[in-house]
Design a protein around this motif. Structure first.
Motif, PDB file in Angstrom:
ATOM      1  N   GLU A 248       8.040   4.178  -8.806  1.00 59.65           N
ATOM      2  CA  GLU A 248       7.180   2.883  -8.698  1.00 59.65           C
ATOM      3  C   GLU A 248       6.568   2.546 -10.049  1.00 59.65           C
ATOM      4  N   GLU A 249       6.565   3.107 -10.965  1.00 57.81           N
ATOM      5  CA  GLU A 249       5.894   3.092 -12.148  1.00 57.81           C
ATOM      6  C   GLU A 249       6.384   2.295 -13.148  1.00 57.81           C
ATOM      7  N   VAL A 250       5.439   1.730 -14.207  1.00 60.58           N
ATOM      8  CA  VAL A 250       5.901   1.467 -15.538  1.00 60.58           C
ATOM      9  C   VAL A 250       4.865   2.116 -16.442  1.00 60.58           C
ATOM     10  N   GLY A 314       0.160  12.051 -23.249  1.00 63.04           N
ATOM     11  CA  GLY A 314       1.465  11.649 -23.695  1.00 63.04           C
ATOM     12  C   GLY A 314       2.016  10.424 -22.888  1.00 63.04           C
ATOM     13  N   GLU A 315       1.313   9.989 -21.676  1.00 59.06           N
ATOM     14  CA  GLU A 315       1.963   8.956 -20.956  1.00 59.06           C
ATOM     15  C   GLU A 315       0.716   8.282 -20.194  1.00 59.06           C
ATOM     16  N   VAL A 316       1.017   6.828 -19.900  1.00 58.78           N
ATOM     17  CA  VAL A 316      -0.057   6.348 -19.162  1.00 58.78           C
ATOM     18  C   VAL A 316       1.156   5.250 -18.272  1.00 58.78           C
ATOM     19  N   ALA A 317       0.692   5.554 -16.820  1.00 59.83           N
ATOM     20  CA  ALA A 317       1.692   4.919 -16.050  1.00 59.83           C
ATOM     21  C   ALA A 317       0.662   3.882 -15.017  1.00 59.83           C
ATOM     22  N   LEU A 318       1.142   2.828 -14.759  1.00 61.17           N
ATOM     23  CA  LEU A 318       0.770   1.868 -13.731  1.00 61.17           C
ATOM     24  C   LEU A 318       1.309   1.679 -12.526  1.00 61.17           C
ATOM     25  N   ASP A 338       3.424  11.807  -5.592  1.00 62.15           N
ATOM     26  CA  ASP A 338       2.067  11.482  -5.541  1.00 62.15           C
ATOM     27  C   ASP A 338       1.907  10.710  -6.921  1.00 62.15           C
ATOM     28  N   GLU A 339       2.585  10.886  -7.999  1.00 61.66           N
ATOM     29  CA  GLU A 339       2.496  10.124  -9.229  1.00 61.66           C
ATOM     30  C   GLU A 339       2.827   8.812  -8.779  1.00 61.66           C
ATOM     31  N   ASN A 340       3.620   8.485  -7.944  1.00 58.71           N
ATOM     32  CA  ASN A 340       4.146   7.339  -7.430  1.00 58.71           C
ATOM     33  C   ASN A 340       3.371   6.377  -6.465  1.00 58.71           C
ATOM     34  N   CYS A 343      -1.661   5.113 -10.184  1.00 59.66           N
ATOM     35  CA  CYS A 343      -1.808   5.010 -11.598  1.00 59.66           C
ATOM     36  C   CYS A 343      -1.845   6.567 -12.101  1.00 59.66           C
ATOM     37  N   HIS A 344      -1.215   7.008 -13.193  1.00 62.24           N
ATOM     38  CA  HIS A 344      -1.401   8.325 -13.843  1.00 62.24           C
ATOM     39  C   HIS A 344      -1.206   8.447 -15.056  1.00 62.24           C
ATOM     40  N   ILE A 345      -1.925   9.649 -15.652  1.00 65.77           N
ATOM     41  CA  ILE A 345      -1.683   9.872 -17.008  1.00 65.77           C
ATOM     42  C   ILE A 345      -1.060  11.028 -17.108  1.00 65.77           C
ATOM     43  N   VAL A 378       2.467  17.250 -18.197  1.00 61.72           N
ATOM     44  CA  VAL A 378       1.892  17.017 -16.865  1.00 61.72           C
ATOM     45  C   VAL A 378       1.260  16.032 -16.250  1.00 61.72           C
ATOM     46  N   ASP A 379       1.760  15.213 -15.581  1.00 64.32           N
ATOM     47  CA  ASP A 379       1.161  14.012 -15.002  1.00 64.32           C
ATOM     48  C   ASP A 379       0.002  14.420 -14.088  1.00 64.32           C
ATOM     49  N   PHE A 380      -1.132  13.585 -13.830  1.00 64.52           N
ATOM     50  CA  PHE A 380      -1.963  13.627 -12.921  1.00 64.52           C
ATOM     51  C   PHE A 380      -2.428  12.471 -12.476  1.00 64.52           C
TER      52      PHE A 380
HETATM   53 ZN    ZN Z   1       4.842   9.008 -14.728  1.00 64.59          ZN
END
Ligand code: ZN
Ligand code: ZN
Length: 413
Positions: A248-250, A314-318, A338-340, A343-345, A378-380
């Motif tokens: 569900e992320e960009v 290494g990532e930012v996701a909205l 859970d990441e979907n 928002c996560h980084i 690792v996304d959180f």
């Molecule tokens: Zn992600």
């Protein structure tokens, strides 16, 4: 049990929309033994679609745990060479990879975190070459999940094992749109929505994002030439695939030297079978200089100590708070889900594909452009209905990107 027909639809979706299997292509499937029935459906369908070979790597939580409990350190820290060769040869041959991930989030809770960290690091080091294939979209790959008993009971502790598995099936089927008449068409529409959102963000070309929520005040620079991605991806050979289902992320990449402030987690993180919960990280010039955790502090420390890049982003996701995963109201203790919901980084390696020309750059060039490198990624989760995000443009003007956990920016094009 979820019906045979539903499982067939899910398997077909994973092969068509997930890895987009081609005729005469090989397929590697990493699957839990507990999911053998579903995996056999996948294998049958893959051959029906013209796969030249389907190779299964069976995994099993009980066997993994027995190894951790009994094998000497030298075994735990030596990732087998034959396994590396298997993956490398497979990728060189242009095979597709389907991962079915369904681990019990508490599996390794009684194992010494140092031992787990050593094993994770050894695996990451050994699989460095193979990871280039996936993280640069050189081959088609996809991650999905199916319910397993221990995992389902972690989510539904009050239910019997059988009922918990059934409830988790129901939740997953809905979230991955397999409950719809034509899931493949539903995903085409979903991918189109995500594509419009990323195109809006690419046009905005923000220099900086500012995150504000309880326990969070974070300023994040985005590198020049950063690209927002999301939904389906394309291999070098032009094959469209979906790396994650659900998704569900960009997402894009933070500048590895340009993150300052503090960020707090909003959901538990299942890191390789251990939970880290209610934690916060403080950054200075991109690097974690302080951290706190109510649960799993040792595991977090080992994660941060993996290498230099593990302390940078290494990532930012909205992800809007009203995503289907979020609407399920469940905490899955599984990052794919859970990441979907939030928002996560991510700590660790950035996707070079999130930078213009990034896939062709060497490590020195990537560093110069602010692209983080690490053995880990690792996304959180940091999203909640209290999260606000501002975007700062090149001319210094600021606009609302997220308010109260959802889009304030018009991302419908
Ligand atoms: Zn992600
Ligand atoms: Zn990620």
């Amino acid at each position: 049990m979820v019906s045979q027909q539903t499982q067939e639809k899910y398997a077909e979706l994973a092969l068509r929309t997930g890895v987009n299997l081609e005729k005469n292509q090989a397929l590697m499937v990493n699957a839990p033994i507990e999911g053998a029935d579903f995996t056999k459906i996948v294998v049958r369908k893959a051959y029906e679609m013209g796969a030249k070979n389907v190779h299964i790597n069976w995994v099993d939580d009980e066997l993994t745990l027995l190894k951790y409990e009994n094998a000497p350190d030298e075994v735990i820290t030596n990732y087998p060479e034959w396994r590396v060769l298997l993956h490398d040869n497979f990728a060189e041959d242009g095979g597709a990879v389907l991962n079915i991930r369904s681990t019990n989030p508490d599996l390794l809770k009684d194992i010494d975190p140092t031992r787990v960290a050593k094993a994770n690091k050894a695996a990451a080091q050994a699989m460095k070459n193979f990871r280039q294939y996936t993280m640069n979209d050189r081959i088609a790959w996809s991650i999905i999940s199916i319910p397993t008993g221990d995992w389902a009971q972690k989510i539904f502790p009050e239910k019997s094992r059988e009922d918990a598995v059934e409830s988790l099936w129901e939740a997953i089927v809905k979230i991955v749109r397999v409950d719809q008449d034509d899931p493949v068409a539903a995903w085409d529409a979903h991918n189109a929505t995500l594509k419009t959102a990323r195109e809006v963000l690419n046009k905005k070309n923000y220099q900086k994002l500012v995150f504000k929520a309880p326990g969070t005040e974070l300023e994040m620079e985005l590198p020049e030439g950063h690209i927002w991605k999301g939904g389906s991806a394309e291999t070098e050979g032009g094959v469209t695939f979906n790396p994650n289902m659900p998704t569900e992320e960009v997402f894009s990449m933070p500048h590895k030297y340009g993150v300052n402030g503090t960020v707090s987690s909003t959901k538990p993180l299942n890191y390789g079978g251990s939970l880290i919960d209610n934690f916060s990280l403080t950054f200075k010039d991109g690097k974690v200089v302080d951290y706190q955790a109510e649960q799993g502090g040792d595991t977090l420390k080992h994660l941060l100590d993996t290498d230099d890049g593990a302390r940078r982003l290494g990532e930012v996701a909205l992800v809007p708070h009203e995503s289907p995963v979020s609407q399920s109201g469940l905490i899955f203790y599984n990052t794919l889900f859970d990441e979907n919901a939030s928002c996560h980084i991510a700590l660790g390696k950035a996707y070079p594909t999130n930078l213009e020309g990034g896939s062709a750059m060497d490590e020195t060039q990537l560093d110069k452009h602010g692209v983080n490198d690490s053995l880990t990624h690792v996304d959180f989760m940091i999203g909640s209905e209290e999260l606000d995000i501002d975007g700062v443009k090149a001319d210094g003007t600021t606009e609302a990107v997220f308010r109260n956990g959802t889009w304030a920016l018009n991302v419908k094009g």
